[in-house]
Design a protein around this motif. Sequence first.
Motif, PDB file in Angstrom:
ATOM      1  N   ASN A   1      -5.272   2.765  -3.748  1.00  0.00           N
ATOM      2  CA  ASN A   1      -6.691   3.201  -3.861  1.00  0.00           C
ATOM      3  C   ASN A   1      -6.657   4.824  -4.071  1.00  0.00           C
ATOM      4  O   ASN A   1      -7.711   5.505  -4.405  1.00  0.00           O
ATOM      5  CB  ASN A   1      -7.754   3.047  -2.548  1.00  0.00           C
TER       6      ASN A   1
ATOM      7  N   LYS B   1     -11.344  -1.218  -7.061  1.00  0.00           N
ATOM      8  CA  LYS B   1     -10.387  -0.635  -6.254  1.00  0.00           C
ATOM      9  C   LYS B   1     -10.338  -1.729  -4.839  1.00  0.00           C
ATOM     10  O   LYS B   1     -11.215  -2.663  -4.917  1.00  0.00           O
ATOM     11  CB  LYS B   1     -10.612   0.762  -5.494  1.00  0.00           C
ATOM     12  N   LYS B   2      -9.478  -1.699  -4.282  1.00  0.00           N
ATOM     13  CA  LYS B   2      -9.254  -2.559  -2.870  1.00  0.00           C
ATOM     14  C   LYS B   2     -10.490  -2.033  -2.119  1.00  0.00           C
ATOM     15  O   LYS B   2     -11.040  -1.167  -2.051  1.00  0.00           O
ATOM     16  CB  LYS B   2      -8.083  -2.127  -2.125  1.00  0.00           C
ATOM     17  N   PRO B   3     -10.968  -3.293  -1.129  1.00  0.00           N
ATOM     18  CA  PRO B   3     -10.454  -4.609  -1.191  1.00  0.00           C
ATOM     19  C   PRO B   3     -10.791  -5.537  -2.152  1.00  0.00           C
ATOM     20  O   PRO B   3     -10.380  -6.818  -1.740  1.00  0.00           O
ATOM     21  CB  PRO B   3     -11.060  -4.926   0.413  1.00  0.00           C
TER      22      PRO B   3
ATOM     23  N   VAL C   1      -4.358  -6.222  -7.079  1.00  0.00           N
ATOM     24  CA  VAL C   1      -3.237  -6.927  -6.786  1.00  0.00           C
ATOM     25  C   VAL C   1      -2.964  -7.884  -7.983  1.00  0.00           C
ATOM     26  O   VAL C   1      -2.061  -8.083  -8.467  1.00  0.00           O
ATOM     27  CB  VAL C   1      -3.331  -7.452  -5.488  1.00  0.00           C
TER      28      VAL C   1
ATOM     29  N   CYS D   1      -0.425 -11.418   4.699  1.00  0.00           N
ATOM     30  CA  CYS D   1      -0.603  -9.974   4.814  1.00  0.00           C
ATOM     31  C   CYS D   1       0.338  -9.711   6.041  1.00  0.00           C
ATOM     32  O   CYS D   1       0.341 -10.191   7.045  1.00  0.00           O
ATOM     33  CB  CYS D   1      -1.996  -9.590   5.392  1.00  0.00           C
TER      34      CYS D   1
ATOM     35  N   THR E   1      -7.971  -6.768   1.663  1.00  0.00           N
ATOM     36  CA  THR E   1      -7.467  -7.081   0.489  1.00  0.00           C
ATOM     37  C   THR E   1      -6.792  -8.325   0.298  1.00  0.00           C
ATOM     38  O   THR E   1      -6.871  -9.180  -0.633  1.00  0.00           O
ATOM     39  CB  THR E   1      -6.691  -6.044   0.071  1.00  0.00           C
TER      40      THR E   1
ATOM     41  N   TYR F   1       1.092  -9.085   0.974  1.00  0.00           N
ATOM     42  CA  TYR F   1       0.701  -7.852   0.945  1.00  0.00           C
ATOM     43  C   TYR F   1       1.137  -7.081   2.220  1.00  0.00           C
ATOM     44  O   TYR F   1       0.767  -7.576   3.196  1.00  0.00           O
ATOM     45  CB  TYR F   1      -0.936  -7.777   0.624  1.00  0.00           C
TER      46      TYR F   1
ATOM     47  N   ASP G   1      -6.612  -2.991   3.724  1.00  0.00           N
ATOM     48  CA  ASP G   1      -5.464  -3.899   3.210  1.00  0.00           C
ATOM     49  C   ASP G   1      -5.492  -5.408   3.843  1.00  0.00           C
ATOM     50  O   ASP G   1      -5.284  -6.205   3.131  1.00  0.00           O
ATOM     51  CB  ASP G   1      -4.050  -3.120   3.733  1.00  0.00           C
TER      52      ASP G   1
ATOM     53  N   PRO H   1      -9.797  -7.874  -5.092  1.00  0.00           N
ATOM     54  CA  PRO H   1      -8.524  -8.497  -5.426  1.00  0.00           C
ATOM     55  C   PRO H   1      -7.851  -7.752  -6.733  1.00  0.00           C
ATOM     56  O   PRO H   1      -6.709  -8.320  -7.223  1.00  0.00           O
ATOM     57  CB  PRO H   1      -8.618  -9.857  -5.616  1.00  0.00           C
TER      58      PRO H   1
ATOM     59  N   ASP I   1       0.802  -1.219  -0.026  1.00  0.00           N
ATOM     60  CA  ASP I   1       0.055   0.075   0.131  1.00  0.00           C
ATOM     61  C   ASP I   1       0.824   1.258   0.222  1.00  0.00           C
ATOM     62  O   ASP I   1       2.124   1.281   0.408  1.00  0.00           O
ATOM     63  CB  ASP I   1      -0.814  -0.109   1.178  1.00  0.00           C
TER      64      ASP I   1
END
Length: 226
Positions: A116, A148-150, A155, A189, A181, A171, A178, A152, A10
């Motif tokens: 984002n 856009k996030k979340p 990514v 994560c 995501t 990520y 996040d 997928p 991010d």
Amino acid sequence: MDPYTTVVFDLDGTLLDTLADLEASVNHALARAHLPARTTDEVRLFTGNGIRRLIERSVNEDREHPADASTVEAVLEEFKRHYAAHCQDHTAPYPGVIELVDHLKHAGVRVAVVSNKADFAVQELVERQFPGTFDCVLGECEEAGIRKKPAPDMVNVALERMGGERAGLVYVGDSEVDVQTAQNVGCSCLSCSWGFRERGWLVRAGATTIVDAPTELERVLLAGAV
């Protein structure tokens, strides 16, 4: 442990401290619309879901009488205009972040930014603060059909642009968006406590591995999967 070979970061609150410039542009746009200013903490909590959501929250969150759609659009356009001219005024990498990314690159790790934030600002900020560093940089571009996030999508697009290898993907971000995501992508994560959400918030959001400094993040990333 298997090593991480691809790290997707991010941007705001993870690599760059952008809060002062975001707050300044939000409050400039609100003032132009004769609306009350927002505090630093309010702007911090309103971030994460893109510029439009930031402005919608800034205009309407907890207001007794929500503004009409035309007011939201006017504030959004004024924010974009002001932020395009002032997004570099106070923004800078968090201490240790430049060294972290450099060490990952030297270790042969692919690195990307997925944010984002509007793509024009993401591209400008990353090129100014990390020139020629990242293998892929992607800002919000829903007009191209990339959610856009979340979700997928962003990514996944970044992975495709870097060759499509999913093994060894992690990520890194600083918010509940996040965490969600990474869950939607189906990858590991790592959550950063130095950004726009404090540790307790991250725990409540479901974060399982939280790091408190870029040096700690570097150790975890280069050690491999947790």
